[in-house]
Design a protein around this motif. Sequence first.
Motif, PDB file in Angstrom:
ATOM      1  N   LEU A 242      30.135 -43.148  20.647  1.00  0.00           N
ATOM      2  CA  LEU A 242      31.485 -43.495  20.164  1.00  0.00           C
ATOM      3  C   LEU A 242      31.512 -43.649  18.650  1.00  0.00           C
ATOM      4  O   LEU A 242      32.576 -43.582  18.037  1.00  0.00           O
ATOM      5  CB  LEU A 242      31.966 -44.782  20.832  1.00  0.00           C
ATOM      6  N   ASN A 243      30.353 -43.894  18.061  1.00  0.00           N
ATOM      7  CA  ASN A 243      30.289 -44.032  16.599  1.00  0.00           C
ATOM      8  C   ASN A 243      29.694 -42.784  15.955  1.00  0.00           C
ATOM      9  O   ASN A 243      29.288 -42.817  14.789  1.00  0.00           O
ATOM     10  CB  ASN A 243      29.434 -45.252  16.247  1.00  0.00           C
ATOM     11  N   ASN A 244      29.684 -41.720  16.726  1.00  0.00           N
ATOM     12  CA  ASN A 244      29.091 -40.473  16.235  1.00  0.00           C
ATOM     13  C   ASN A 244      29.928 -39.889  15.108  1.00  0.00           C
ATOM     14  O   ASN A 244      31.146 -40.060  15.061  1.00  0.00           O
ATOM     15  CB  ASN A 244      29.036 -39.485  17.420  1.00  0.00           C
ATOM     16  N   ILE A 245      29.272 -39.174  14.228  1.00  0.00           N
ATOM     17  CA  ILE A 245      30.027 -38.568  13.124  1.00  0.00           C
ATOM     18  C   ILE A 245      30.866 -37.387  13.611  1.00  0.00           C
ATOM     19  O   ILE A 245      31.807 -36.970  12.959  1.00  0.00           O
ATOM     20  CB  ILE A 245      29.082 -38.098  11.985  1.00  0.00           C
ATOM     21  N   TYR A 246      30.491 -36.841  14.794  1.00  0.00           N
ATOM     22  CA  TYR A 246      31.239 -35.684  15.295  1.00  0.00           C
ATOM     23  C   TYR A 246      32.470 -36.169  16.063  1.00  0.00           C
ATOM     24  O   TYR A 246      32.359 -36.806  17.104  1.00  0.00           O
ATOM     25  CB  TYR A 246      30.348 -34.836  16.211  1.00  0.00           C
ATOM     26  N   GLU A 247      33.664 -35.873  15.474  1.00  0.00           N
ATOM     27  CA  GLU A 247      34.928 -36.295  16.084  1.00  0.00           C
ATOM     28  C   GLU A 247      35.058 -35.806  17.532  1.00  0.00           C
ATOM     29  O   GLU A 247      35.522 -36.529  18.416  1.00  0.00           O
ATOM     30  CB  GLU A 247      36.074 -35.715  15.237  1.00  0.00           C
ATOM     31  N   CYS A 248      34.604 -34.592  17.777  1.00  0.00           N
ATOM     32  CA  CYS A 248      34.741 -33.998  19.114  1.00  0.00           C
ATOM     33  C   CYS A 248      33.979 -34.810  20.164  1.00  0.00           C
ATOM     34  O   CYS A 248      34.420 -34.959  21.312  1.00  0.00           O
ATOM     35  CB  CYS A 248      34.246 -32.558  19.109  1.00  0.00           C
ATOM     36  N   GLN A 249      32.843 -35.356  19.763  1.00  0.00           N
ATOM     37  CA  GLN A 249      32.065 -36.152  20.715  1.00  0.00           C
ATOM     38  C   GLN A 249      32.744 -37.499  20.988  1.00  0.00           C
ATOM     39  O   GLN A 249      32.710 -38.000  22.119  1.00  0.00           O
ATOM     40  CB  GLN A 249      30.638 -36.354  20.202  1.00  0.00           C
ATOM     41  N   ARG A 250      33.407 -38.070  19.932  1.00  0.00           N
ATOM     42  CA  ARG A 250      34.148 -39.334  20.129  1.00  0.00           C
ATOM     43  C   ARG A 250      35.315 -39.115  21.111  1.00  0.00           C
ATOM     44  O   ARG A 250      35.582 -39.942  21.980  1.00  0.00           O
ATOM     45  CB  ARG A 250      34.687 -39.871  18.795  1.00  0.00           C
ATOM     46  N   ILE A 251      35.997 -37.984  20.939  1.00  0.00           N
ATOM     47  CA  ILE A 251      37.127 -37.675  21.846  1.00  0.00           C
ATOM     48  C   ILE A 251      36.645 -37.595  23.296  1.00  0.00           C
ATOM     49  O   ILE A 251      37.230 -38.186  24.205  1.00  0.00           O
ATOM     50  CB  ILE A 251      37.808 -36.339  21.434  1.00  0.00           C
ATOM     51  N   THR A 252      35.557 -36.881  23.509  1.00  0.00           N
ATOM     52  CA  THR A 252      35.034 -36.696  24.877  1.00  0.00           C
ATOM     53  C   THR A 252      34.683 -38.032  25.516  1.00  0.00           C
ATOM     54  O   THR A 252      35.077 -38.325  26.657  1.00  0.00           O
ATOM     55  CB  THR A 252      33.801 -35.777  24.840  1.00  0.00           C
ATOM     56  N   VAL A 253      33.951 -38.873  24.760  1.00  0.00           N
ATOM     57  CA  VAL A 253      33.500 -40.148  25.331  1.00  0.00           C
ATOM     58  C   VAL A 253      34.690 -41.087  25.542  1.00  0.00           C
ATOM     59  O   VAL A 253      34.785 -41.782  26.571  1.00  0.00           O
ATOM     60  CB  VAL A 253      32.420 -40.798  24.444  1.00  0.00           C
ATOM     61  N   THR A 254      35.647 -41.118  24.567  1.00  0.00           N
ATOM     62  CA  THR A 254      36.833 -41.978  24.723  1.00  0.00           C
ATOM     63  C   THR A 254      37.645 -41.547  25.951  1.00  0.00           C
ATOM     64  O   THR A 254      38.112 -42.387  26.731  1.00  0.00           O
ATOM     65  CB  THR A 254      37.733 -41.914  23.461  1.00  0.00           C
ATOM     66  N   ALA A 255      37.817 -40.244  26.138  1.00  0.00           N
ATOM     67  CA  ALA A 255      38.547 -39.743  27.319  1.00  0.00           C
ATOM     68  C   ALA A 255      37.846 -40.174  28.598  1.00  0.00           C
ATOM     69  O   ALA A 255      38.485 -40.567  29.579  1.00  0.00           O
ATOM     70  CB  ALA A 255      38.646 -38.214  27.260  1.00  0.00           C
ATOM     71  N   PHE A 256      36.523 -40.122  28.591  1.00  0.00           N
ATOM     72  CA  PHE A 256      35.740 -40.503  29.772  1.00  0.00           C
ATOM     73  C   PHE A 256      35.935 -41.990  30.070  1.00  0.00           C
ATOM     74  O   PHE A 256      36.242 -42.385  31.196  1.00  0.00           O
ATOM     75  CB  PHE A 256      34.262 -40.171  29.522  1.00  0.00           C
ATOM     76  N   PHE A 257      35.804 -42.838  29.026  1.00  0.00           N
ATOM     77  CA  PHE A 257      35.938 -44.296  29.203  1.00  0.00           C
ATOM     78  C   PHE A 257      37.368 -44.660  29.585  1.00  0.00           C
ATOM     79  O   PHE A 257      37.605 -45.545  30.418  1.00  0.00           O
ATOM     80  CB  PHE A 257      35.545 -45.025  27.913  1.00  0.00           C
ATOM     81  N   SER A 258      38.341 -43.960  28.953  1.00  0.00           N
ATOM     82  CA  SER A 258      39.756 -44.228  29.235  1.00  0.00           C
ATOM     83  C   SER A 258      40.047 -44.069  30.726  1.00  0.00           C
ATOM     84  O   SER A 258      40.709 -44.899  31.343  1.00  0.00           O
ATOM     85  CB  SER A 258      40.609 -43.256  28.421  1.00  0.00           C
ATOM     86  N   GLU A 259      39.521 -42.988  31.341  1.00  0.00           N
ATOM     87  CA  GLU A 259      39.759 -42.751  32.769  1.00  0.00           C
ATOM     88  C   GLU A 259      38.991 -43.749  33.629  1.00  0.00           C
ATOM     89  O   GLU A 259      39.469 -44.160  34.680  1.00  0.00           O
ATOM     90  CB  GLU A 259      39.381 -41.304  33.129  1.00  0.00           C
ATOM     91  N   LEU A 260      37.813 -44.165  33.168  1.00  0.00           N
ATOM     92  CA  LEU A 260      37.045 -45.142  33.966  1.00  0.00           C
ATOM     93  C   LEU A 260      37.856 -46.416  34.182  1.00  0.00           C
ATOM     94  O   LEU A 260      37.782 -47.045  35.244  1.00  0.00           O
ATOM     95  CB  LEU A 260      35.717 -45.481  33.286  1.00  0.00           C
ATOM     96  N   LEU A 261      38.643 -46.805  33.143  1.00  0.00           N
ATOM     97  CA  LEU A 261      39.450 -48.026  33.261  1.00  0.00           C
ATOM     98  C   LEU A 261      40.524 -47.898  34.336  1.00  0.00           C
ATOM     99  O   LEU A 261      41.133 -48.886  34.730  1.00  0.00           O
ATOM    100  CB  LEU A 261      40.082 -48.365  31.901  1.00  0.00           C
ATOM    101  N   ASN A 262      40.755 -46.712  34.808  1.00  0.00           N
ATOM    102  CA  ASN A 262      41.738 -46.461  35.870  1.00  0.00           C
ATOM    103  C   ASN A 262      41.219 -46.880  37.239  1.00  0.00           C
ATOM    104  O   ASN A 262      41.936 -46.788  38.220  1.00  0.00           O
ATOM    105  CB  ASN A 262      42.046 -44.955  35.899  1.00  0.00           C
ATOM    106  N   HIS A 263      39.977 -47.297  37.320  1.00  0.00           N
ATOM    107  CA  HIS A 263      39.327 -47.531  38.608  1.00  0.00           C
ATOM    108  C   HIS A 263      38.686 -48.917  38.657  1.00  0.00           C
ATOM    109  O   HIS A 263      38.039 -49.353  37.704  1.00  0.00           O
ATOM    110  CB  HIS A 263      38.270 -46.452  38.859  1.00  0.00           C
ATOM    111  N   HIS A 264      38.862 -49.577  39.768  1.00  0.00           N
ATOM    112  CA  HIS A 264      38.396 -50.960  39.921  1.00  0.00           C
ATOM    113  C   HIS A 264      36.878 -51.071  39.887  1.00  0.00           C
ATOM    114  O   HIS A 264      36.317 -52.141  39.658  1.00  0.00           O
ATOM    115  CB  HIS A 264      38.948 -51.559  41.229  1.00  0.00           C
TER     116      HIS A 264
END
Length: 1640
Positions: free
Chosen positions: A1335-1357
């Motif tokens: 999430l603190n990677n210098i590559y923006e594309c990698q931050r997007i991928t991980v944030t999208a992954f974590f964002s969806e995880l919050l959708n589940h108990h």
Amino acid sequence: MDETDVEQVTLALLDAATDKDSEVQEQVRKSMLTLGKQQPDRVLAMCQDYLLKHPKLVVSHRVVILQTIELIVGCRIEEISSPRIKSIISLASDEMTRSKEVVPDWQQAASNILVAVGNKYINDIMEEILCKFQPGLLPHFFVVQTLANLSDSNVYGMVPFLNAILGTMLPMLSMAKQDNMKWVFSSALCHFSNSILEYLANLDKAPDPTVRKDTFSSEIFAAFDILFSNWLQSRESKLRLTVAEAVGSMCHLMASDKLEEQIPKLLPAILSLYKKNNEHYVISKSLCLMLDASVSMGSRVLETQLDGLLLALHLQVCAPVEYSNPPTVKNHNEVLRCFSLLANSFPDRLVMFVLQKLENSNERNRMGSLVVLRHLINSTTSTMESKKLLILASIRQPMADQSNKVKKCVVQVISAMAHHGYLELEGGELLVRFIVQHCALPDTHAVQQRRGHRPTDPEEVTNEALRSMCDNTLHLLTTTVGRLADVLWPKLLYYLTPSQYSNATTPLCRSLIVLGNKKKMNQESSFNIDFTQEVNLPSPQILMVRLLVNAAFPFSGRGHGAPSLSLLQILSINIHPKTEPLWEKDIPPLLSTLEESTTESLDKKPWEEKLLMLLSKTLAAVEDDKWVCQLAAEATRYLSTYNNALEEKSFLYRCLGVTLQQCFNKELVKKQLQEILFAAQHYDAVEREGVAMGVGLCANSHLEGTLAKLEEFGKSDAFKKSPSIFNILKERNDVEVEKVKSTLILCYGQVALNAPREKILTRIDQDILRCISKHFNTKVLGIKVETKDLTMKLSLIQSVGLIAKAISECVKKQGYVFSRKQELITVMLDFIKAEPADLLRTPVRHLVMTTFANLMPLDPALSENESFDLLKVCVNGVFSLPSESHTPEKTKEEETLDPKQRKALYKDTLAALQELLKSVLVKDPTPDGLQSVFKHIESWLSSGQDHERERAVTVTAHMLAFYLDKLTVKNMVSFHNLGALLGRLSPRCSDPHPAVRTAAMDCIHSLLYIQLRYEGFSLDYKDEGVDSLLVLKDRLDSPDPSVLYRTCSDLTKVMSKRLPQEQLTTLVFMLFEGLVDSQPNCCRASSVILNTLLKSRGGGLQELVPEMLEVLHVRLQNITEEQVRVAVGQTVLILASQHLQAVINALVNKPLPYDSWTGEMWMALGADPLVASQILGMVIEKLLIMAPYVDQRGSMMRGGTKKVATSQPLAMTCGLKELLLNGQSQEPAVGMFPQLFSCLTVRLGASVGVSAPKDNHTKQTASVHVAGVAADALRILLARAQLDEVMKRLDEDEAWVAIREPNSHITGVTLLARAMAKHAGPRLPSIVECLCPSLNNIYECQRITVTAFFSELLNHHVVTELMLIDVLMNNMMERISDPCCTVRMLAVRGLGNIAVGSPEKVNKYAKELLAAMSSGMEERDDPGKLITLEAMSGLSKVLVYLDKKNVQMLVVYIFMKIKPFLESENDEIRCASIHLMGNLSKFGSGEQVFKDQIHNVLVSLLLHLVDPNPQVVKACKFSMRVCAPVVGSEQITAMFQNHLHDEKSLHYGEFINDLTKYLIQDFPGMLNFYHISVIQFFKSTWAEVRAGAAMFIGFLLGNLQEEHFSHLNMGTITKGLVMLLQDPDPVVRVKAAEAMGRFH
């Protein structure tokens, strides 16, 4: 409601009546009709006014309005006021007659109104119409038409007026000059006549029962006179037909004397119309009415017109009837009705006429005459009774007609005659013969081929159709016409024996079976046939023979076998009294055999043997030599009837042979043999063989006599080439002496085979071979004259074979040296050599080899060279033949064999070769003997031709099995060919042909047992390993490659155990060759056998390993078989386990994309868990530390930069993907799953939109999809981890397609996270731990991928259960301020998702959540409003779980904030805002201000229930359900909650209809607000919403009580609906028109 509003609406509808859209037109009419039904007077008045104010309205528009008036009048006539009726009558009358020109649509519509009104107000109508129907003035066309239609629709009302109308009309007739006026007057007179006749026929229901026919007679006659005298001759055909129809209808109303007076003129005039008109039905119908009237009144003049009448009617009945064209069918029926009418009055004249017409040979004439005749026989039975004999005599001429169409009509007449007692009369038997003749018709295509095919006739009656019809007729005569039994029994037996009736055998037998069973059951004396009295019947002997021959070919002649046998059983007592008990016992089992058989399954030879046995037993049972001798004599004479059916004739010869066996009169036997030999058609092979078998069978009881007769025949003139021969042979000039000799040679062979064993050996040389030698002039016989005649060759071969068989049987008991054996073999080898190598057309090979096999056991034995030459010629002569399915070209000399014959010839030839090889092996059962045979076969085993390999392996299998069976080992001998044989045969265990595979396994089984025998094991020794091959053999039937792998592997283990070490190298070398065998399946077998051998016995072959590695890459390039490549990969794995780093380095440096061979090598490395684990660790380490891509400047043209992947990480990813493809890599993949999953997910993020690097060698960009490789690797990893549910969900959602592309990557990652959360929860903590650093990677594309992954995880108990919630929420809070807009949007989404995944945590984070959502809704750097949308959606979800205290103060603020979004053109925003509104409802319950807000937007929500976007509709349903309690109406609340469910479809019209009722009831004070709100939506962007608004208003008006109309601004509503009626969208116009229909 104000009347002006209704008028405005009606006016608008009237304006729109001709809308360009048909649905709108239809709805406009419906609405006008609805309004008209509600307020008929007012709407009719509007329609009238509209027509009056628009005198120049286009006709189509006027027509619609007039049609509407007609409909309203038709259904509301009782409610319309009398003044309105009168004005309607006046309007319709005016509209109908305004234009003097005829305008059909317009005036017809007006006329229809008058007819509709006339059903009740006939007097008013007549008053109006008669004003326009004045004496002396020609009326308007439609005035007359209206009168005509009124007389149809209101018979009882109109008939009282007709006398006066006719009185007025008569003078007008002479004034009519135009054809259309004449037509309408004629039509009216026709209608009037029909009405009067209906009135008179139902006087009991009529208002005035005193009306009589003569009331109208004079007027009708006067009109008739004008129509008939003047108008019937018009040039206009339509008028002529109408006049004719009218005249026909008027005849019944004319005075009898007047009609009688007119008949001589009337009938010819009507008949003449047939020539002038194409449509004949009306003329025939009119003629039928005239004849009916004439016959009814007993006309005397009618007879004078008969000739002309009959001719004309006959022409009509001869016309073709098109059943697809109803008028022609109706015309035909009317004409036949005319004939019936005439037949009752003039039977003699009519019958004579029809019978004379039958003499005319014209096809159509005859068919028509026969149709009439059949009709008369069926319909006028009593009249025809006295004409039966005359008709019987006359039917003979058409029976001789060659046309199938005529014959079909004849059959139909015969069927009718049979049912009326004609067939019992003298001459009736000819009719039966006709039916039987046509049951025997050949197939149409056979006849057409003989005559040359002609164009097809649509009415053509094929032979098959006619034959089937006759079959059915014969069956019907047998079963339904009881009195015919004595006509048909026993006379039908006559037709069983003549050959011309052979195709009728099946139906004949079936009929005779029915008749015979019935008579036998009823014990009728006529069942017993006296053949001396019935002189025309065949004798019992011939009947029996005929039926037996039929039974021998049970599926020929339309399946005549079973019926023939059944009939034979029924006739038993009539054939001979002593046959009954035998046949009762023996025939039923034969019938059962036939029932269970088909043409293909019935074994012909045993079947024929059974029938011959039945014959033999029958003759024995009869015990009457005189009867048997008569049978022999008659059967011999009967032979000639089978000259066109030689297979049947051949069987008859055999029957004759069996009969002669049991005939004790030796003179008669000689006489019959002479007749058989001299009368035979020697030029035909089938007959020659039949004669020989018959003679042979006879020899069984009469050897001396038979040999004497054959020698006598051999000396006869038949063998001299002089003209006298042909006199003896009944002048059949095509018979050649060679063919006669062939027959004689065959006879000697059959005599040798069938003669008593104890007598034949002494006769072989002196009587049989001597005579054969004399007739076959070759060097064998001492005279070197070669014959080229194939027939002679075949006869010699067969005879020698039969003699050899006979000798073989005899030498078991007596010794014998066959001195001429080698001479015969040499001659017959020359026969094979003379056969074409690429063709199998004759049985020479088969017969020669069969003969060789029979000769081999006989002494003296052949030398080695003789044996070699014989085998070489025979093996090559058979194996080199083309495949059985190959069709040779037809030559002039020879006929091509049909596929069935060719198949049988191939089968027989191969079987003969096998028998020959076995007979050779018997002479030398040693390894060298085996080799001497096998060397001829070996080269064929690896042939590129499937059929050649199949033959070679099959023959080898039979030979080895036979060799083993005969093997006796006396000394320890080396089986020196084992390795080479196994190398040749073992790959064939995977041959494409199952037959080759199983045969090859049989070969190996036999070889290993032979080896065991040579090793000294006893005969009864059973080796468990070798016997296991028999179990493996069953598995070879499966085409499944994995089954073949295991089978070959197991086979190799058995071979390896039994193979001597010195033969191993030879075997391995041959298997290397096998890897590139021409047959892919054999390559597979070679690879499996090779690897299995290397594992078990490779220790002694170390020196081959380096060479193998070098060869394998080259071999892989030529191997197309997948499983072979995999097997080669296993070899690579053996090397890699010893040299891992070197192998990896070599593979990584291969050019990208990897070729398939390199890929397979990578994949092979996954097979060993230890090797795989080392490689996986190495790859993860490299991918984490190496840069995923570099930014490169674009081209001069494009500018900018692009991302280009770095080579080594890409190559590692490609290799990792290939390695994971190996199922064996599962264990290491699962062990390192979190690291691999995280590594590949981050790698994927860094690969999206990245280009592949250039190849170092070619400098071209590698054709690799960088993100695709990572996605594929991740997908394979999930499969290896057995996350099947994750995989299934991702495949269903097409996540893999989405995740690799820049524009859908986030969606893909979301789907991945969702699937992992649902189906792989326990794995998440370690995955989250591995992903957090990125999430603190210098590559923006990698931050997007991980944030999208974590964002969806919050959708589940599951994240709360795993105690990950705090980590994830903290990460999302941090990302809210990320410099990347996409990351911020995903962070807001993630925060909103907590409401779905962990609702119990919402209040814990209430402050942070509301702050984040508020800032999201006010986001300025949000060009696509994506953050705003996420904030609204998130807030909507969060509100469901937030406590009231945290939100209450903000409710109205949020409501006001989202209200503008309700009509947003962005579907998602519209959907989100409606959803959020629903979720706000719980915080506003009980608050008046919130209730007001809900009512403010209620109309909007209701109308968006038909929104074009289904998600918006769904959101509306949700919001209305949850807001329902706030609305303040229990009924509306119940409606919303019962009907607005997502899964239920909503009938919007019904829903709005019910809702408006409750709105009116519960909120009358808000009706003004509601309808103003709805009217605003008349201008909505969406057509669906505009249409919904129109419906809303329509139902509101329809349900509104009078007292509430004051709340509505009707002027605005009317204006709005009128505007919508002009909307560009037809759906809107339809709904506007429908709403207008609710004004009342």
